[in-house]
Design a protein around this motif. Structure first.
Motif, PDB file in Angstrom:
ATOM      1  N   ASN A 200      29.895  40.792  -0.097  1.00 25.88           N
ATOM      2  CA  ASN A 200      31.357  40.927  -0.214  1.00 25.88           C
ATOM      3  C   ASN A 200      32.045  40.937   1.151  1.00 25.88           C
ATOM      4  OD1 ASN A 200      30.243  43.443   0.418  1.00 25.88           O
ATOM      5  ND2 ASN A 200      32.045  44.523  -0.343  1.00 25.88           N
ATOM      6  N   GLY A 202      33.515  39.215   4.677  1.00 21.52           N
ATOM      7  CA  GLY A 202      34.269  37.972   4.856  1.00 21.52           C
ATOM      8  C   GLY A 202      33.320  36.781   4.924  1.00 21.52           C
ATOM      9  N   ARG A 225      28.721  51.032  -5.697  1.00 17.69           N
ATOM     10  CA  ARG A 225      30.026  51.682  -5.494  1.00 17.69           C
ATOM     11  C   ARG A 225      30.606  52.010  -6.853  1.00 17.69           C
ATOM     12  NH1 ARG A 225      32.196  47.885  -1.832  1.00 17.69           N
ATOM     13  NH2 ARG A 225      30.030  47.293  -1.667  1.00 17.69           N
ATOM     14  N   PHE A 317      22.016  33.789  14.542  1.00 20.56           N
ATOM     15  CA  PHE A 317      23.150  32.880  14.740  1.00 20.56           C
ATOM     16  C   PHE A 317      24.310  33.641  15.357  1.00 20.56           C
ATOM     17  CE2 PHE A 317      27.182  30.935  13.507  1.00 20.56           C
ATOM     18  CZ  PHE A 317      26.986  29.667  14.039  1.00 20.56           C
ATOM     19  N   LEU A 319      28.264  32.486  16.476  1.00 18.17           N
ATOM     20  CA  LEU A 319      29.227  31.384  16.516  1.00 18.17           C
ATOM     21  C   LEU A 319      29.718  31.112  17.945  1.00 18.17           C
ATOM     22  CD1 LEU A 319      30.869  29.341  14.768  1.00 18.17           C
ATOM     23  CD2 LEU A 319      32.690  31.055  14.746  1.00 18.17           C
ATOM     24  N   PHE A 371      33.191  50.437   1.606  1.00 16.34           N
ATOM     25  CA  PHE A 371      33.606  50.086   0.232  1.00 16.34           C
ATOM     26  C   PHE A 371      35.092  49.731   0.097  1.00 16.34           C
ATOM     27  CE2 PHE A 371      30.392  53.671  -0.330  1.00 16.34           C
ATOM     28  CZ  PHE A 371      29.308  52.815  -0.205  1.00 16.34           C
ATOM     29  N   LYS A 375      39.808  42.807   3.703  1.00 13.92           N
ATOM     30  CA  LYS A 375      40.001  42.574   5.139  1.00 13.92           C
ATOM     31  C   LYS A 375      41.439  42.914   5.514  1.00 13.92           C
ATOM     32  CE  LYS A 375      37.424  40.018   7.300  1.00 13.92           C
ATOM     33  NZ  LYS A 375      36.516  40.686   8.220  1.00 13.92           N
TER      34      LYS A 375
HETATM   35  N1  LIG Z   1      27.036  36.098  14.464  1.00 13.17           N
HETATM   36  C1  LIG Z   1      28.230  35.565  14.280  1.00 13.17           C
HETATM   37  O1  LIG Z   1      28.585  34.507  14.814  1.00 13.17           O
HETATM   38  C2  LIG Z   1      29.178  36.290  13.386  1.00 13.17           C
HETATM   39  C3  LIG Z   1      30.332  35.674  12.921  1.00 13.17           C
HETATM   40  C4  LIG Z   1      31.143  36.373  12.025  1.00 13.17           C
HETATM   41  C5  LIG Z   1      30.824  37.674  11.675  1.00 13.17           C
HETATM   42  N2  LIG Z   1      29.710  38.232  12.218  1.00 13.17           N
HETATM   43  C6  LIG Z   1      29.303  39.582  11.865  1.00 13.17           C
HETATM   44  O2  LIG Z   1      29.135  39.627  10.483  1.00 13.17           O
HETATM   45  C7  LIG Z   1      29.375  40.931  10.035  1.00 13.17           C
HETATM   46  C8  LIG Z   1      30.387  40.883   8.892  1.00 13.17           C
HETATM   47  O3  LIG Z   1      31.633  40.442   9.387  1.00 13.17           O
HETATM   48  P1  LIG Z   1      32.850  40.241   8.364  1.00 13.17           P
HETATM   49  O4  LIG Z   1      34.087  39.943   9.097  1.00 13.17           O
HETATM   50  O5  LIG Z   1      32.393  39.308   7.318  1.00 13.17           O
HETATM   51  O6  LIG Z   1      32.886  41.727   7.793  1.00 13.17           O
HETATM   52  P2  LIG Z   1      33.842  42.451   6.754  1.00 13.17           P
HETATM   53  O7  LIG Z   1      34.570  41.439   5.940  1.00 13.17           O
HETATM   54  O8  LIG Z   1      34.610  43.469   7.483  1.00 13.17           O
HETATM   55  O9  LIG Z   1      32.798  43.180   5.811  1.00 13.17           O
HETATM   56  C9  LIG Z   1      31.894  44.108   6.311  1.00 13.17           C
HETATM   57  C10 LIG Z   1      30.712  44.154   5.347  1.00 13.17           C
HETATM   58  O10 LIG Z   1      29.687  44.952   5.889  1.00 13.17           O
HETATM   59  C11 LIG Z   1      29.215  45.822   4.874  1.00 13.17           C
HETATM   60  N3  LIG Z   1      28.689  47.030   5.515  1.00 13.17           N
HETATM   61  C12 LIG Z   1      29.321  47.837   6.388  1.00 13.17           C
HETATM   62  N4  LIG Z   1      28.503  48.832   6.776  1.00 13.17           N
HETATM   63  C13 LIG Z   1      27.336  48.647   6.124  1.00 13.17           C
HETATM   64  C14 LIG Z   1      26.108  49.346   6.100  1.00 13.17           C
HETATM   65  N5  LIG Z   1      25.922  50.455   6.838  1.00 13.17           N
HETATM   66  N6  LIG Z   1      25.130  48.879   5.307  1.00 13.17           N
HETATM   67  C15 LIG Z   1      25.321  47.773   4.552  1.00 13.17           C
HETATM   68  N7  LIG Z   1      26.457  47.061   4.534  1.00 13.17           N
HETATM   69  C16 LIG Z   1      27.454  47.498   5.310  1.00 13.17           C
HETATM   70  C17 LIG Z   1      30.425  46.093   4.010  1.00 13.17           C
HETATM   71  O11 LIG Z   1      29.982  46.517   2.756  1.00 13.17           O
HETATM   72  P3  LIG Z   1      30.780  47.607   1.850  1.00 13.17           P
HETATM   73  O12 LIG Z   1      31.854  46.833   1.127  1.00 13.17           O
HETATM   74  O13 LIG Z   1      29.711  48.080   0.954  1.00 13.17           O
HETATM   75  O14 LIG Z   1      31.337  48.649   2.753  1.00 13.17           O
HETATM   76  C18 LIG Z   1      31.049  44.701   3.972  1.00 13.17           C
HETATM   77  O15 LIG Z   1      30.392  43.896   3.030  1.00 13.17           O
HETATM   78  C19 LIG Z   1      29.838  41.726  11.251  1.00 13.17           C
HETATM   79  O16 LIG Z   1      28.724  42.390  11.788  1.00 13.17           O
HETATM   80  C20 LIG Z   1      30.319  40.656  12.179  1.00 13.17           C
HETATM   81  O17 LIG Z   1      30.305  41.049  13.524  1.00 13.17           O
HETATM   82  C21 LIG Z   1      28.895  37.578  13.036  1.00 13.17           C
END
Ligand SMILES: NC(=O)c1ccc[n+]([C@@H]2O[C@H](COP(=O)([O-])OP(=O)(O)OC[C@H]3O[C@@H](n4cnc5c(N)ncnc54)[C@H](OP(=O)(O)O)[C@@H]3O)[C@@H](O)[C@H]2O)c1
Length: 380
Positions: A200, A202, A225, A317, A319, A371, A375
Protein backbone atom coordinates in the motif's frame (compact mmCIF):
# COMPACT_ATOMS: atom_id res chain seq x y z
CA UNK A 1 12.22 -29.53 5.19
CA UNK A 2 15.61 -30.72 6.47
CA UNK A 3 17.33 -28.44 4.00
CA UNK A 4 15.59 -25.39 5.34
CA UNK A 5 16.75 -26.23 8.84
CA UNK A 6 20.43 -26.22 7.86
CA UNK A 7 22.54 -23.62 9.58
CA UNK A 8 21.05 -20.21 8.79
CA UNK A 9 23.45 -17.41 8.11
CA UNK A 10 22.61 -13.80 8.60
CA UNK A 11 23.97 -11.73 5.76
CA UNK A 12 24.71 -8.68 7.80
CA UNK A 13 27.30 -6.27 6.46
CA UNK A 14 30.53 -6.39 8.47
CA UNK A 15 30.79 -3.46 10.84
CA UNK A 16 32.64 -0.71 9.03
CA UNK A 17 33.32 2.91 9.89
CA UNK A 18 30.15 4.84 8.97
CA UNK A 19 30.61 6.26 5.45
CA UNK A 20 30.60 10.04 5.18
CA UNK A 21 27.25 11.12 3.81
CA UNK A 22 27.46 12.93 0.49
CA UNK A 23 26.21 16.50 0.40
CA UNK A 24 24.30 17.98 -2.49
CA UNK A 25 26.36 20.43 -4.48
CA UNK A 26 26.30 24.04 -3.37
CA UNK A 27 24.07 25.37 -6.13
CA UNK A 28 20.99 23.66 -4.79
CA UNK A 29 18.02 24.47 -2.65
CA UNK A 30 19.99 26.25 0.02
CA UNK A 31 21.91 28.40 -2.43
CA UNK A 32 18.78 29.42 -4.34
CA UNK A 33 17.76 31.79 -1.60
CA UNK A 34 18.73 34.43 0.85
CA UNK A 35 17.35 33.15 4.12
CA UNK A 36 15.47 35.70 6.20
CA UNK A 37 15.98 35.25 9.92
CA UNK A 38 12.35 35.55 10.87
CA UNK A 39 9.34 33.67 9.65
CA UNK A 40 7.24 36.82 9.51
CA UNK A 41 9.72 39.30 7.99
CA UNK A 42 9.05 40.16 4.31
CA UNK A 43 11.86 39.68 1.79
CA UNK A 44 14.20 42.67 1.59
CA UNK A 45 14.69 45.15 -1.27
CA UNK A 46 11.31 44.69 -2.91
CA UNK A 47 12.30 41.16 -3.99
CA UNK A 48 9.58 38.51 -4.12
CA UNK A 49 9.16 36.82 -0.75
CA UNK A 50 8.21 33.17 -0.99
CA UNK A 51 6.96 30.82 1.70
CA UNK A 52 9.15 27.78 2.24
CA UNK A 53 9.51 24.91 4.69
CA UNK A 54 13.07 25.19 5.90
CA UNK A 55 15.23 23.16 8.27
CA UNK A 56 18.43 24.59 9.64
CA UNK A 57 19.47 21.47 11.53
CA UNK A 58 18.75 17.77 11.35
CA UNK A 59 16.29 16.27 13.81
CA UNK A 60 12.65 15.32 14.24
CA UNK A 61 10.77 16.96 11.33
CA UNK A 62 7.98 18.49 13.44
CA UNK A 63 10.61 20.14 15.65
CA UNK A 64 13.12 21.38 13.09
CA UNK A 65 11.01 22.34 10.07
CA UNK A 66 9.76 25.94 10.02
CA UNK A 67 7.69 28.03 7.62
CA UNK A 68 9.92 30.92 6.52
CA UNK A 69 9.79 33.79 4.11
CA UNK A 70 12.69 33.56 1.70
CA UNK A 71 13.96 35.81 -1.02
CA UNK A 72 14.27 34.06 -4.39
CA UNK A 73 17.63 34.50 -6.09
CA UNK A 74 17.61 36.57 -9.30
CA UNK A 75 16.96 34.72 -12.55
CA UNK A 76 20.17 33.79 -14.37
CA UNK A 77 20.26 33.20 -18.14
CA UNK A 78 19.85 29.42 -17.76
CA UNK A 79 17.32 29.59 -14.90
CA UNK A 80 13.61 29.02 -14.69
CA UNK A 81 11.27 30.68 -12.19
CA UNK A 82 8.43 28.41 -11.19
CA UNK A 83 5.34 28.56 -9.04
CA UNK A 84 5.17 25.31 -7.11
CA UNK A 85 1.69 23.76 -7.18
CA UNK A 86 1.89 20.57 -5.14
CA UNK A 87 4.63 18.48 -3.51
CA UNK A 88 4.40 15.22 -1.55
CA UNK A 89 5.98 14.33 1.76
CA UNK A 90 7.90 11.12 1.02
CA UNK A 91 9.78 8.90 3.48
CA UNK A 92 13.08 10.00 1.88
CA UNK A 93 12.22 13.65 2.68
CA UNK A 94 11.72 12.68 6.31
CA UNK A 95 15.05 10.81 6.34
CA UNK A 96 16.83 13.82 4.81
CA UNK A 97 15.46 16.07 7.58
CA UNK A 98 16.43 13.48 10.19
CA UNK A 99 19.92 13.40 8.68
CA UNK A 100 19.84 9.66 7.97
CA UNK A 101 19.55 9.67 4.16
CA UNK A 102 22.45 8.84 1.84
CA UNK A 103 22.46 12.34 0.32
CA UNK A 104 22.13 15.40 2.51
CA UNK A 105 21.82 19.08 1.56
CA UNK A 106 23.87 21.95 2.85
CA UNK A 107 21.93 23.55 5.71
CA UNK A 108 19.75 25.51 5.95
CA UNK A 109 17.74 23.78 3.26
CA UNK A 110 14.22 23.73 1.87
CA UNK A 111 12.55 20.34 2.29
CA UNK A 112 11.05 18.19 -0.45
CA UNK A 113 12.45 16.36 -3.46
CA UNK A 114 9.38 15.84 -5.57
CA UNK A 115 6.47 17.92 -6.83
CA UNK A 116 5.06 19.81 -9.76
CA UNK A 117 5.34 23.47 -10.63
CA UNK A 118 4.34 25.82 -13.41
CA UNK A 119 6.90 27.92 -15.26
CA UNK A 120 6.44 31.67 -14.70
CA UNK A 121 9.55 33.06 -16.37
CA UNK A 122 12.66 31.74 -18.14
CA UNK A 123 16.20 33.10 -18.60
CA UNK A 124 17.42 34.19 -22.05
CA UNK A 125 19.30 30.93 -22.75
CA UNK A 126 16.53 28.54 -21.69
CA UNK A 127 15.29 26.47 -24.64
CA UNK A 128 13.53 23.38 -23.28
CA UNK A 129 10.75 24.98 -21.20
CA UNK A 130 8.56 28.05 -21.60
CA UNK A 131 6.17 30.02 -19.38
CA UNK A 132 3.02 28.02 -18.65
CA UNK A 133 4.72 24.59 -18.90
CA UNK A 134 4.34 22.11 -16.06
CA UNK A 135 7.69 20.91 -14.72
CA UNK A 136 8.92 18.31 -12.25
CA UNK A 137 12.40 17.92 -10.74
CA UNK A 138 14.97 15.91 -12.67
CA UNK A 139 17.41 16.18 -9.74
CA UNK A 140 17.16 15.46 -6.04
CA UNK A 141 17.45 18.12 -3.37
CA UNK A 142 15.80 21.02 -5.19
CA UNK A 143 13.59 21.88 -2.23
CA UNK A 144 10.03 21.58 -3.52
CA UNK A 145 8.20 22.60 -0.33
CA UNK A 146 7.92 26.27 -1.24
CA UNK A 147 5.52 28.52 -3.08
CA UNK A 148 7.96 29.71 -5.73
CA UNK A 149 11.54 28.89 -6.74
CA UNK A 150 14.31 29.65 -9.19
CA UNK A 151 15.93 26.49 -10.50
CA UNK A 152 18.33 25.76 -13.32
CA UNK A 153 16.77 24.52 -16.58
CA UNK A 154 18.76 21.30 -16.44
CA UNK A 155 17.39 20.39 -13.00
CA UNK A 156 13.81 20.25 -14.36
CA UNK A 157 11.87 18.42 -17.03
CA UNK A 158 8.59 19.49 -18.58
CA UNK A 159 5.62 17.15 -18.53
CA UNK A 160 2.46 17.13 -20.64
CA UNK A 161 -0.18 19.59 -19.43
CA UNK A 162 -3.05 17.05 -19.49
CA UNK A 163 -1.70 15.05 -16.52
CA UNK A 164 -3.87 15.52 -13.38
CA UNK A 165 -2.17 17.62 -10.72
CA UNK A 166 -1.78 14.93 -8.05
CA UNK A 167 -0.49 12.40 -10.60
CA UNK A 168 2.03 14.99 -11.78
CA UNK A 169 3.11 15.81 -8.21
CA UNK A 170 3.81 12.15 -7.47
CA UNK A 171 5.10 11.00 -10.86
CA UNK A 172 8.84 11.55 -10.64
CA UNK A 173 9.83 9.09 -7.91
CA UNK A 174 7.49 6.23 -7.01
CA UNK A 175 5.97 5.27 -10.39
CA UNK A 176 9.47 5.53 -11.92
CA UNK A 177 10.84 3.20 -9.25
CA UNK A 178 8.00 0.74 -9.82
CA UNK A 179 8.45 0.85 -13.60
CA UNK A 180 12.21 0.33 -13.46
CA UNK A 181 12.00 -2.54 -10.99
CA UNK A 182 9.41 -4.28 -13.20
CA UNK A 183 11.53 -3.72 -16.30
CA UNK A 184 15.19 -4.09 -15.37
CA UNK A 185 15.68 -7.21 -13.25
CA UNK A 186 13.82 -10.18 -14.79
CA UNK A 187 12.33 -10.70 -18.22
CA UNK A 188 8.69 -11.09 -17.29
CA UNK A 189 5.89 -12.23 -19.57
CA UNK A 190 2.14 -11.77 -19.13
CA UNK A 191 0.94 -14.37 -16.63
CA UNK A 192 4.19 -14.30 -14.61
CA UNK A 193 3.82 -13.28 -11.00
CA UNK A 194 5.59 -10.88 -8.68
CA UNK A 195 5.43 -10.46 -4.89
CA UNK A 196 5.91 -7.27 -2.87
CA UNK A 197 5.68 -6.05 0.71
CA UNK A 198 4.39 -2.61 1.81
CA UNK A 199 2.01 -3.03 -1.12
CA UNK A 200 0.00 0.00 0.00
CA UNK A 201 3.03 2.32 -0.18
CA UNK A 202 3.22 4.84 -3.01
CA UNK A 203 5.67 2.58 -4.84
CA UNK A 204 3.53 -0.49 -4.06
CA UNK A 205 0.39 1.09 -5.53
CA UNK A 206 2.30 1.99 -8.69
CA UNK A 207 3.68 -1.57 -8.89
CA UNK A 208 0.14 -2.98 -8.63
CA UNK A 209 -1.17 -0.76 -11.42
CA UNK A 210 1.74 -1.06 -13.86
CA UNK A 211 1.97 -4.83 -13.28
CA UNK A 212 -1.77 -5.20 -13.97
CA UNK A 213 -1.40 -3.13 -17.15
CA UNK A 214 1.42 -5.46 -18.27
CA UNK A 215 -0.63 -8.60 -17.56
CA UNK A 216 1.45 -9.61 -14.54
CA UNK A 217 -0.09 -11.28 -11.52
CA UNK A 218 0.64 -9.77 -8.11
CA UNK A 219 0.90 -11.04 -4.55
CA UNK A 220 0.71 -8.07 -2.23
CA UNK A 221 1.73 -8.10 1.41
CA UNK A 222 0.51 -5.46 3.87
CA UNK A 223 0.59 -5.01 7.63
CA UNK A 224 -2.56 -6.04 9.48
CA UNK A 225 -4.77 -3.11 10.63
CA UNK A 226 -8.30 -2.49 11.89
CA UNK A 227 -9.55 -1.37 8.45
CA UNK A 228 -7.85 -4.19 6.51
CA UNK A 229 -10.93 -4.91 4.39
CA UNK A 230 -11.11 -1.29 3.26
CA UNK A 231 -7.45 -1.35 2.26
CA UNK A 232 -7.86 -4.71 0.52
CA UNK A 233 -10.82 -3.40 -1.48
CA UNK A 234 -8.88 -0.31 -2.50
CA UNK A 235 -5.80 -2.24 -3.64
CA UNK A 236 -7.97 -4.74 -5.52
CA UNK A 237 -9.61 -1.76 -7.22
CA UNK A 238 -6.15 -0.79 -8.48
CA UNK A 239 -5.60 -4.28 -9.92
CA UNK A 240 -4.03 -6.22 -7.03
CA UNK A 241 -4.75 -9.92 -7.51
CA UNK A 242 -3.96 -11.30 -4.03
CA UNK A 243 -3.44 -9.48 -0.76
CA UNK A 244 -2.04 -11.12 2.38
CA UNK A 245 -1.05 -9.76 5.74
CA UNK A 246 2.52 -10.31 6.96
CA UNK A 247 1.14 -12.89 9.43
CA UNK A 248 -0.79 -14.79 6.77
CA UNK A 249 2.38 -15.10 4.67
CA UNK A 250 3.97 -17.10 7.49
CA UNK A 251 1.14 -19.65 7.77
CA UNK A 252 1.60 -23.20 6.40
CA UNK A 253 -1.52 -22.75 4.21
CA UNK A 254 0.59 -20.62 1.87
CA UNK A 255 1.96 -23.92 0.50
CA UNK A 256 -1.53 -24.76 -0.75
CA UNK A 257 -1.90 -21.32 -2.28
CA UNK A 258 1.18 -21.92 -4.43
CA UNK A 259 -0.21 -25.23 -5.71
CA UNK A 260 -2.49 -23.12 -7.93
CA UNK A 261 -0.47 -19.95 -8.39
CA UNK A 262 2.86 -19.47 -10.20
CA UNK A 263 5.79 -18.87 -7.87
CA UNK A 264 6.94 -15.26 -8.28
CA UNK A 265 10.07 -14.58 -10.31
CA UNK A 266 10.54 -11.16 -8.79
CA UNK A 267 10.09 -9.73 -5.29
CA UNK A 268 10.15 -6.06 -4.27
CA UNK A 269 11.30 -5.40 -0.74
CA UNK A 270 10.42 -2.04 0.83
CA UNK A 271 10.66 -3.23 4.44
CA UNK A 272 13.63 -5.50 5.35
CA UNK A 273 13.74 -7.73 8.43
CA UNK A 274 11.36 -10.70 8.71
CA UNK A 275 9.16 -9.36 5.97
CA UNK A 276 11.94 -9.66 3.38
CA UNK A 277 12.81 -13.17 4.62
CA UNK A 278 9.20 -14.15 3.88
CA UNK A 279 9.40 -12.70 0.36
CA UNK A 280 12.49 -14.82 -0.31
CA UNK A 281 10.77 -17.92 1.06
CA UNK A 282 8.00 -17.58 -1.50
CA UNK A 283 10.16 -16.61 -4.49
CA UNK A 284 10.53 -19.19 -7.22
CA UNK A 285 13.80 -20.95 -8.05
CA UNK A 286 16.36 -18.51 -9.49
CA UNK A 287 14.14 -15.52 -8.68
CA UNK A 288 15.33 -12.04 -7.78
CA UNK A 289 14.51 -9.89 -4.77
CA UNK A 290 15.06 -6.17 -5.31
CA UNK A 291 15.40 -4.11 -2.15
CA UNK A 292 14.45 -0.46 -2.60
CA UNK A 293 13.35 0.62 0.90
CA UNK A 294 14.07 -0.23 4.51
CA UNK A 295 10.94 0.91 6.36
CA UNK A 296 11.42 -1.57 9.27
CA UNK A 297 15.04 -0.43 9.72
CA UNK A 298 16.01 -4.12 10.02
CA UNK A 299 18.65 -5.93 7.95
CA UNK A 300 17.79 -8.28 5.12
CA UNK A 301 18.44 -11.80 6.35
CA UNK A 302 18.82 -14.64 3.86
CA UNK A 303 19.14 -18.33 4.62
CA UNK A 304 22.04 -20.30 3.21
CA UNK A 305 19.51 -22.63 1.59
CA UNK A 306 17.94 -19.76 -0.36
CA UNK A 307 21.26 -19.43 -2.21
CA UNK A 308 22.27 -23.11 -2.48
CA UNK A 309 18.94 -24.74 -3.21
CA UNK A 310 17.03 -21.84 -4.78
CA UNK A 311 19.82 -19.79 -6.35
CA UNK A 312 18.06 -16.55 -5.42
CA UNK A 313 19.54 -13.23 -6.49
CA UNK A 314 19.49 -10.27 -4.12
CA UNK A 315 19.70 -6.89 -5.79
CA UNK A 316 19.10 -3.25 -4.91
CA UNK A 317 17.62 -0.28 -6.72
CA UNK A 318 18.04 3.47 -6.22
CA UNK A 319 16.33 5.79 -8.68
CA UNK A 320 18.82 8.58 -8.02
CA UNK A 321 21.65 6.34 -9.20
CA UNK A 322 19.64 5.17 -12.20
CA UNK A 323 19.04 8.77 -13.29
CA UNK A 324 22.72 9.57 -12.83
CA UNK A 325 23.71 6.54 -14.92
CA UNK A 326 21.11 7.00 -17.66
CA UNK A 327 20.87 10.78 -17.99
CA UNK A 328 17.95 13.20 -18.41
CA UNK A 329 16.78 12.00 -21.84
CA UNK A 330 16.15 8.47 -20.57
CA UNK A 331 14.41 9.89 -17.52
CA UNK A 332 12.15 12.04 -19.70
CA UNK A 333 11.40 9.07 -21.96
CA UNK A 334 10.30 7.04 -18.93
CA UNK A 335 8.14 9.94 -17.67
CA UNK A 336 6.39 10.12 -21.06
CA UNK A 337 5.79 6.36 -20.99
CA UNK A 338 4.25 6.70 -17.53
CA UNK A 339 2.09 9.60 -18.77
CA UNK A 340 0.70 7.19 -21.39
CA UNK A 341 -0.23 4.76 -18.59
CA UNK A 342 -2.01 7.67 -16.84
CA UNK A 343 -3.89 8.70 -19.98
CA UNK A 344 -5.06 5.12 -20.55
CA UNK A 345 -6.43 5.08 -16.98
CA UNK A 346 -3.88 2.42 -15.96
CA UNK A 347 -2.00 4.56 -13.43
CA UNK A 348 -3.41 7.01 -10.90
CA UNK A 349 -1.95 9.02 -8.04
CA UNK A 350 -1.57 7.11 -4.76
CA UNK A 351 -4.24 7.49 -2.13
CA UNK A 352 -3.45 10.94 -0.75
CA UNK A 353 -4.52 13.92 1.36
CA UNK A 354 -3.98 17.47 0.18
CA UNK A 355 -2.69 19.73 2.93
CA UNK A 356 -2.10 23.50 2.57
CA UNK A 357 1.59 24.39 2.97
CA UNK A 358 0.95 26.33 6.18
CA UNK A 359 -0.51 23.17 7.79
CA UNK A 360 2.80 21.38 7.25
CA UNK A 361 3.03 20.21 10.87
CA UNK A 362 -0.06 18.05 10.44
CA UNK A 363 1.30 16.70 7.14
CA UNK A 364 4.67 15.83 8.66
CA UNK A 365 3.03 14.12 11.63
CA UNK A 366 0.64 12.11 9.46
CA UNK A 367 3.42 11.03 7.11
CA UNK A 368 5.28 9.42 10.02
CA UNK A 369 2.32 7.58 11.55
CA UNK A 370 1.72 3.88 10.78
CA UNK A 371 -1.40 2.72 8.93
CA UNK A 372 -2.31 6.18 7.60
CA UNK A 373 -2.39 4.82 4.02
CA UNK A 374 -2.54 8.31 2.59
CA UNK A 375 0.33 10.24 1.07
CA UNK A 376 0.45 13.83 2.36
CA UNK A 377 0.57 16.31 -0.52
CA UNK A 378 1.45 19.90 0.32
CA UNK A 379 -0.46 22.35 -1.85
CA UNK A 380 0.77 25.88 -2.49
N1 LIG B 1 15.25 3.16 -3.88
C1 LIG B 1 14.55 4.07 -4.52
O1 LIG B 1 14.92 4.58 -5.58
C2 LIG B 1 13.25 4.50 -3.91
C3 LIG B 1 12.33 5.24 -4.65
C4 LIG B 1 11.11 5.55 -4.06
C5 LIG B 1 10.86 5.18 -2.75
N2 LIG B 1 11.83 4.51 -2.07
C6 LIG B 1 11.62 4.06 -0.71
O2 LIG B 1 10.49 3.24 -0.70
C7 LIG B 1 9.89 3.30 0.56
C8 LIG B 1 8.40 3.62 0.38
O3 LIG B 1 8.26 4.92 -0.15
P1 LIG B 1 6.79 5.47 -0.49
O4 LIG B 1 6.85 6.88 -0.87
O5 LIG B 1 6.18 4.50 -1.42
O6 LIG B 1 6.17 5.30 0.96
P2 LIG B 1 4.74 5.67 1.56
O7 LIG B 1 3.76 5.84 0.45
O8 LIG B 1 4.93 6.75 2.53
O9 LIG B 1 4.37 4.34 2.34
C9 LIG B 1 5.18 3.85 3.36
C10 LIG B 1 4.91 2.36 3.48
O10 LIG B 1 5.82 1.78 4.38
C11 LIG B 1 5.10 0.92 5.25
N3 LIG B 1 5.82 0.85 6.53
C12 LIG B 1 6.21 1.88 7.30
N4 LIG B 1 6.87 1.41 8.38
C13 LIG B 1 6.89 0.07 8.28
C14 LIG B 1 7.41 -0.97 9.08
N5 LIG B 1 8.06 -0.70 10.23
N6 LIG B 1 7.23 -2.24 8.67
C15 LIG B 1 6.56 -2.51 7.53
N7 LIG B 1 6.05 -1.57 6.72
C16 LIG B 1 6.21 -0.30 7.09
C17 LIG B 1 3.74 1.57 5.38
O11 LIG B 1 2.83 0.59 5.80
P3 LIG B 1 1.57 0.91 6.78
O12 LIG B 1 0.48 1.44 5.88
O13 LIG B 1 1.27 -0.44 7.31
O14 LIG B 1 2.01 1.89 7.80
C18 LIG B 1 3.51 2.01 3.94
O15 LIG B 1 3.07 0.93 3.16
C19 LIG B 1 10.66 4.35 1.36
O16 LIG B 1 11.62 3.68 2.14
C20 LIG B 1 11.32 5.16 0.29
O17 LIG B 1 12.46 5.83 0.73
C21 LIG B 1 12.99 4.16 -2.62
Amino acid sequence: MWALRLVQTQLRPRPRPRPRLRRWPLRDAASSFSFSSSSSRPAAGGAVGVQALVFAQHGEPVKVVELKTLEVRPLDTSDVRIKMLAAPVNPADINVIQGTYALLPKLPAVGGNEGVGQVLEVGSEVTRVKPGDLVIPADVGLGTWQTEAVMSEKSLISIPSDIPLLCAATLGVNPCTAYRMLSDFEQLRPGDSIIQNAANSGVGQAVIQIAAALGLRTINVVRDRPDLQKLTDRLKGLGAEHIFTEEAMRRPEMKDFFKNFPRPRLAFNCVGGKSSTELMRHLGHGGTMVTYGGMAKQPVTASVSSFIFKDLKLRGFWLTQWKKDQGPDQFKEMILTLCDFIRRGQLTEPSCSEVPLQDYQAALEASMKPFVSSKQILTM
